[in-house]
Write a protein that holds these residues in place. Structure first.
Motif, PDB file in Angstrom:
ATOM      1  N   PRO A 183     -33.072  -7.048  21.486  1.00  0.00           N
ATOM      2  CA  PRO A 183     -32.309  -5.868  21.073  1.00  0.00           C
ATOM      3  C   PRO A 183     -33.270  -4.743  20.682  1.00  0.00           C
ATOM      4  N   LEU A 184     -32.934  -3.520  21.032  1.00  0.00           N
ATOM      5  CA  LEU A 184     -33.770  -2.370  20.686  1.00  0.00           C
ATOM      6  C   LEU A 184     -34.006  -2.309  19.181  1.00  0.00           C
ATOM      7  N   SER A 185     -33.024  -2.696  18.403  1.00  0.00           N
ATOM      8  CA  SER A 185     -33.137  -2.648  16.938  1.00  0.00           C
ATOM      9  C   SER A 185     -34.196  -3.610  16.397  1.00  0.00           C
ATOM     10  N   GLU A 186     -34.627  -4.578  17.202  1.00  0.00           N
ATOM     11  CA  GLU A 186     -35.614  -5.565  16.755  1.00  0.00           C
ATOM     12  C   GLU A 186     -37.059  -5.214  17.138  1.00  0.00           C
ATOM     13  N   LEU A 187     -37.238  -4.136  17.907  1.00  0.00           N
ATOM     14  CA  LEU A 187     -38.593  -3.720  18.298  1.00  0.00           C
ATOM     15  C   LEU A 187     -38.837  -2.323  17.709  1.00  0.00           C
ATOM     16  N   ALA A 188     -39.484  -2.310  16.570  1.00  0.00           N
ATOM     17  CA  ALA A 188     -39.714  -1.061  15.842  1.00  0.00           C
ATOM     18  C   ALA A 188     -40.694  -0.161  16.592  1.00  0.00           C
TER      19      ALA A 188
END
Length: 116
Positions: free
Chosen positions: A6-11
């Motif tokens: 998920p995009l939210s998990e790759l800062a």
């Protein structure tokens, strides 16, 4: 197509390695852009996800070769061959990577499935 995460998990500023053959590195730059390149330096067997990202370049942690994240081209030696780039898209909040059909440039002694 490979699901990275998920995009939210790759800062922003982070990278992750996909266990494909050969491995693919996914980068989320500080500027918010997403890039995917082959994870192995073309000079010697080193993971580019362990390198340093500045702007649109990644520096190999082994011998400081630099690769352009947009084009895969070498921006600083000792590497001479570019890395493959892969298309990145976000689908329903997930980072998806469409792997290039081109043959990878691998360092001496390494094959798509590992060491010779």
């Amino acid at each position: 197509m490979h699901k990275a995460c998920p995009l939210s998990e790759l800062a922003p500023g982070e990278a992750l390695r996909l266990n494909t053959a050969p491995p693919i590195a996914v980068f989320h730059t500080e500027e918010g852009e997403l890039f995917a390149i082959d994870d192995t330096c073309t000079h010697q067997d080193a993971s580019l996800t362990d390198g340093w990202v500045e702007g649109c370049e990644v520096e190999c942690p082994l011998h400081a070769s630099k690769f352009n994240l947009r084009t895969g081209q070498v921006d600083a030696p000792p590497a001479k061959l570019p890395v493959r780039t892969h298309e990145v898209t976000v689908v329903d909040g997930d980072i998806m990577v469409i792997e290039s059909d081109e043959a990878p440039n691998l360092p001496p002694g390494l094959t798509v499935n590992g060491h010779v």
